[in-house]
Design a protein around this motif. Structure first.
Motif, PDB file in Angstrom:
ATOM      1  N   UNK A 135       0.830  -1.198   0.000  1.00 55.28           N
ATOM      2  CA  UNK A 135       0.000   0.000   0.000  1.00 55.28           C
ATOM      3  C   UNK A 135       0.868   1.252   0.000  1.00 55.28           C
ATOM      4  N   UNK A 136       1.923   1.243   0.802  1.00 57.09           N
ATOM      5  CA  UNK A 136       2.832   2.390   0.865  1.00 57.09           C
ATOM      6  C   UNK A 136       3.514   2.600  -0.491  1.00 57.09           C
ATOM      7  N   UNK A 137       3.924   1.490  -1.129  1.00 57.02           N
ATOM      8  CA  UNK A 137       4.546   1.572  -2.458  1.00 57.02           C
ATOM      9  C   UNK A 137       3.575   2.149  -3.480  1.00 57.02           C
ATOM     10  N   UNK A 138       2.324   1.717  -3.445  1.00 54.84           N
ATOM     11  CA  UNK A 138       1.320   2.216  -4.391  1.00 54.84           C
ATOM     12  C   UNK A 138       1.073   3.704  -4.195  1.00 54.84           C
ATOM     13  N   UNK A 139       0.989   4.135  -2.940  1.00 51.64           N
ATOM     14  CA  UNK A 139       0.778   5.566  -2.675  1.00 51.64           C
ATOM     15  C   UNK A 139       1.970   6.386  -3.155  1.00 51.64           C
ATOM     16  N   UNK A 140       3.162   5.881  -2.924  1.00 54.66           N
ATOM     17  CA  UNK A 140       4.371   6.597  -3.347  1.00 54.66           C
ATOM     18  C   UNK A 140       4.418   6.709  -4.871  1.00 54.66           C
ATOM     19  N   UNK A 141       4.111   5.599  -5.560  1.00 51.79           N
ATOM     20  CA  UNK A 141       4.107   5.615  -7.029  1.00 51.79           C
ATOM     21  C   UNK A 141       3.025   6.543  -7.564  1.00 51.79           C
ATOM     22  N   UNK A 142       1.862   6.552  -6.923  1.00 51.22           N
ATOM     23  CA  UNK A 142       0.779   7.425  -7.359  1.00 51.22           C
ATOM     24  C   UNK A 142       1.172   8.889  -7.185  1.00 51.22           C
ATOM     25  N   UNK A 143       1.802   9.216  -6.063  1.00 53.69           N
ATOM     26  CA  UNK A 143       2.236  10.599  -5.830  1.00 53.69           C
ATOM     27  C   UNK A 143       3.310  11.016  -6.838  1.00 53.69           C
ATOM     28  N   UNK A 144       4.206  10.115  -7.171  1.00 57.72           N
ATOM     29  CA  UNK A 144       5.242  10.442  -8.151  1.00 57.72           C
ATOM     30  C   UNK A 144       4.636  10.672  -9.522  1.00 57.72           C
ATOM     31  N   UNK A 145       3.665   9.867  -9.918  1.00 58.90           N
ATOM     32  CA  UNK A 145       3.008  10.035 -11.216  1.00 58.90           C
ATOM     33  C   UNK A 145       2.263  11.357 -11.248  1.00 58.90           C
ATOM     34  N   UNK A 146       1.553  11.705 -10.146  1.00 58.58           N
ATOM     35  CA  UNK A 146       0.812  12.963 -10.111  1.00 58.58           C
ATOM     36  C   UNK A 146       1.759  14.164 -10.181  1.00 58.58           C
ATOM     37  N   UNK A 147       2.876  14.108  -9.452  1.00 57.31           N
ATOM     38  CA  UNK A 147       3.819  15.228  -9.487  1.00 57.31           C
ATOM     39  C   UNK A 147       4.483  15.324 -10.860  1.00 57.31           C
ATOM     40  N   UNK A 148       4.727  14.179 -11.502  1.00 53.11           N
ATOM     41  CA  UNK A 148       5.295  14.175 -12.842  1.00 53.11           C
ATOM     42  C   UNK A 148       4.307  14.802 -13.837  1.00 53.11           C
ATOM     43  N   UNK A 149       3.023  14.450 -13.704  1.00 50.16           N
ATOM     44  CA  UNK A 149       1.997  15.027 -14.575  1.00 50.16           C
ATOM     45  C   UNK A 149       1.867  16.532 -14.348  1.00 50.16           C
ATOM     46  N   UNK A 150       1.950  16.958 -13.097  1.00 49.40           N
ATOM     47  CA  UNK A 150       1.841  18.391 -12.791  1.00 49.40           C
ATOM     48  C   UNK A 150       3.027  19.152 -13.363  1.00 49.40           C
ATOM     49  N   UNK A 151       4.226  18.564 -13.277  1.00 47.35           N
ATOM     50  CA  UNK A 151       5.399  19.257 -13.826  1.00 47.35           C
ATOM     51  C   UNK A 151       5.319  19.319 -15.349  1.00 47.35           C
ATOM     52  N   UNK A 152       4.794  18.270 -15.983  1.00 47.98           N
ATOM     53  CA  UNK A 152       4.617  18.310 -17.437  1.00 47.98           C
ATOM     54  C   UNK A 152       3.596  19.362 -17.846  1.00 47.98           C
ATOM     55  N   UNK A 153       2.522  19.521 -17.054  1.00 49.90           N
ATOM     56  CA  UNK A 153       1.498  20.528 -17.346  1.00 49.90           C
ATOM     57  C   UNK A 153       2.077  21.932 -17.179  1.00 49.90           C
ATOM     58  N   UNK A 154       2.931  22.109 -16.174  1.00 45.93           N
ATOM     59  CA  UNK A 154       3.554  23.416 -15.959  1.00 45.93           C
ATOM     60  C   UNK A 154       4.493  23.745 -17.115  1.00 45.93           C
ATOM     61  N   UNK A 155       5.237  22.742 -17.577  1.00 42.16           N
ATOM     62  CA  UNK A 155       6.128  22.973 -18.720  1.00 42.16           C
ATOM     63  C   UNK A 155       5.324  23.272 -19.979  1.00 42.16           C
ATOM     64  N   UNK A 156       4.210  22.617 -20.156  1.00 38.71           N
ATOM     65  CA  UNK A 156       3.375  22.878 -21.323  1.00 38.71           C
ATOM     66  C   UNK A 156       2.814  24.294 -21.261  1.00 38.71           C
ATOM     67  N   UNK A 157       2.476  24.782 -20.069  1.00 43.56           N
ATOM     68  CA  UNK A 157       1.962  26.134 -19.916  1.00 43.56           C
ATOM     69  C   UNK A 157       3.038  27.165 -20.200  1.00 43.56           C
ATOM     70  N   UNK A 158       4.306  26.869 -19.853  1.00 39.89           N
ATOM     71  CA  UNK A 158       5.402  27.787 -20.112  1.00 39.89           C
ATOM     72  C   UNK A 158       5.683  27.842 -21.601  1.00 39.89           C
TER      73      UNK A 158
END
Length: 128
Positions: free
Chosen positions: A103-126
């Protein structure tokens, strides 16, 4: 000769695993859902030891000696039920730890994917 002994041993093991009540209880307790029933199953050792004591007293008073085999079977089953509780607790702790780690591994992977998606969205906005 050894092949015959091994075949007989396997046949006896299969029969006992399939039809003896303590083996069936042990198999049910060792499933994931049954691990919580290990401690209550330990209480079944009391009747087995009581029956063994009763049969031993009967043999002492002059009953046939072959009843000693039943005494040994009851003692074996009683000790098997007695060990079922601690072993099931150890297995339950191990399974819960594995589930928590997964469960801890799944939460960590989910958080990493979400932060990766957010950083990609920020780069797309720039870029736009």
């Amino acid at each position: 000769m050894i092949r015959l002994l091994m075949a007989a041993s396997i046949a006896i093991h299969d029969y006992l695993t399939r039809y003896m009540p303590t083996n069936r209880i042990r198999d049910r307790v060792y499933t994931r859902d049954g691990l919580k029933w290990g401690i209550p199953a330990m209480l079944l050792a009391i009747p087995y030891f009581g029956i063994a004591l009763w049969l031993a007293r009967i043999v002492e008073t002059g009953a046939p000696g072959w009843l000693n085999v039943a005494v040994l079977i009851c003692l074996w089953s009683g000790f098997k039920m007695l060990w079922l509780g601690p072993i099931s607790l150890i297995k339950l702790v191990r399974v819960r730890a594995q589930e928590f780690a997964a469960l801890h591994r799944n939460r960590k992977n989910t958080n990493q994917v979400e932060s990766h998606d957010a950083s990609e969205a920020a780069l797309a906005g720039v870029r736009a």
